[in-house]
Scaffold this motif. Structure first.
Motif, mmCIF file in Angstrom:
data_model
loop_
_atom_site.group_PDB
_atom_site.id
_atom_site.type_symbol
_atom_site.label_atom_id
_atom_site.label_comp_id
_atom_site.label_asym_id
_atom_site.label_seq_id
_atom_site.Cartn_x
_atom_site.Cartn_y
_atom_site.Cartn_z
ATOM 1 N N PRO A 42 -3.652 -3.626 -1.991
ATOM 2 C CA PRO A 42 -4.814 -2.810 -2.319
ATOM 3 C C PRO A 42 -5.027 -2.833 -3.825
ATOM 4 O O PRO A 42 -4.081 -3.052 -4.594
ATOM 5 N N ALA B 107 -0.037 -8.263 0.868
ATOM 6 C CA ALA B 107 -1.112 -7.298 1.101
ATOM 7 C C ALA B 107 -1.193 -6.398 -0.116
ATOM 8 O O ALA B 107 -0.222 -5.709 -0.447
ATOM 9 N N SER C 286 0.834 -1.201 0.000
ATOM 10 C CA SER C 286 0.000 0.000 0.000
ATOM 11 C C SER C 286 0.871 1.254 0.000
ATOM 12 O O SER C 286 1.855 1.340 0.745
ATOM 13 N N THR D 192 -6.519 -8.353 0.188
ATOM 14 C CA THR D 192 -6.781 -7.231 -0.704
ATOM 15 C C THR D 192 -7.760 -6.249 -0.077
ATOM 16 O O THR D 192 -8.590 -6.628 0.755
ATOM 17 N N ALA D 193 -7.652 -5.002 -0.504
ATOM 18 C CA ALA D 193 -8.586 -3.946 -0.104
ATOM 19 C C ALA D 193 -9.074 -3.278 -1.378
ATOM 20 O O ALA D 193 -8.270 -2.832 -2.201
ATOM 21 N N SER E 240 -5.463 -2.410 3.791
ATOM 22 C CA SER E 240 -4.641 -3.618 3.607
ATOM 23 C C SER E 240 -3.618 -3.761 4.724
ATOM 24 O O SER E 240 -3.321 -4.880 5.170
ATOM 25 N N THR F 290 -3.197 -6.772 7.402
ATOM 26 C CA THR F 290 -1.901 -7.396 7.685
ATOM 27 C C THR F 290 -1.644 -7.475 9.186
ATOM 28 O O THR F 290 -1.188 -8.501 9.703
#
Length: 199
Positions: free
Chosen positions: A95, A93, A10, A139-140, A18, A22
């Motif tokens: 996004p 992680a 990110s 994921t975000a 994200s 984490t």
């Protein structure tokens, strides 16, 4: 004892969903596996250069023909690859930026997807060399994309992980984060519920 490698991508340090996912993962994993070793590589704080001629030269030229920049590029790639090789569990992680993964994460992948190291070519096709590892992808996403034509994260990451031999891949999506109303809360709750089952 297992080794867990976490890759943060990110661009935001504050208010990053994200990164929140984490941290939840780390807390739960430590509680369940206190002896495990967890390391974090933050690609926003220490970005990896994109694939260029210097890295290609470092990979492909004999040692006596490489210049200093090519040697430094190769050394960086070796360090990143060694971290991945040493890990039993990989956590990415990611996004969603413009329907895909951050370019910083793509750059990291370009450094560690290496013929003869993490995969090899055989007469029957490429073969992954990272068998026996597990991967989690957190994921975000501002919208709702899972399973749809606008999701270019999960299919791509499944393919590249499978290419290097990692087939045990779990995706945890926090979706609808920018849709307003109850969507954000629902998306976070669903992601956290799945995270609670991971460790």
């Amino acid at each position: 004892m297992s080794r867990v490698l976490i890759i943060e991508s990110s661009a935001r340090q504050q208010d990053s969903i994200s990164r929140q996912l984490t941290q939840t993962f780390i807390n739960q994993w430590k509680a369940a596996h206190p002896a495990d070793e967890i390391s974090v590589r933050d690609l926003a704080v220490n970005p990896v250069p994109h694939l260029d001629a210097n890295l290609l030269g470092g990979w492909m030229k004999p040692a006596e023909q490489r210049n200093d920049i090519e040697n430094a590029s190769l050394e960086r790639s070796n360090q990143l690859t060694d971290e991945l090789l040493a890990a039993d569990v990989l956590v990415m992680a990611a996004p969603m930026y413009n329907f895909a993964i951050p370019s910083t994460l793509k750059a990291w992948l370009d450094h560690v997807l290496r013929a003869g190291v993490t995969f090899k070519y055989t007469p029957t096709g490429p073969q992954g060399l990272l068998t026996g590892k597990r991967a989690f992808v957190l994921t975000a996403r501002g919208g709702i994309h899972a399973g749809g034509s606008t999701d270019h994260q999960e299919p791509y990451l499944r393919q590249v992980m499978g290419f290097v031999g990692i087939h045990d891949v779990t995706f945890i999506h926090a979706e609808g984060l920018n849709l307003g109303g109850d969507f954000q809360e629902k998306g976070l709750n669903q992601a956290n519920a799945k995270l609670s089952q991971v460790a």
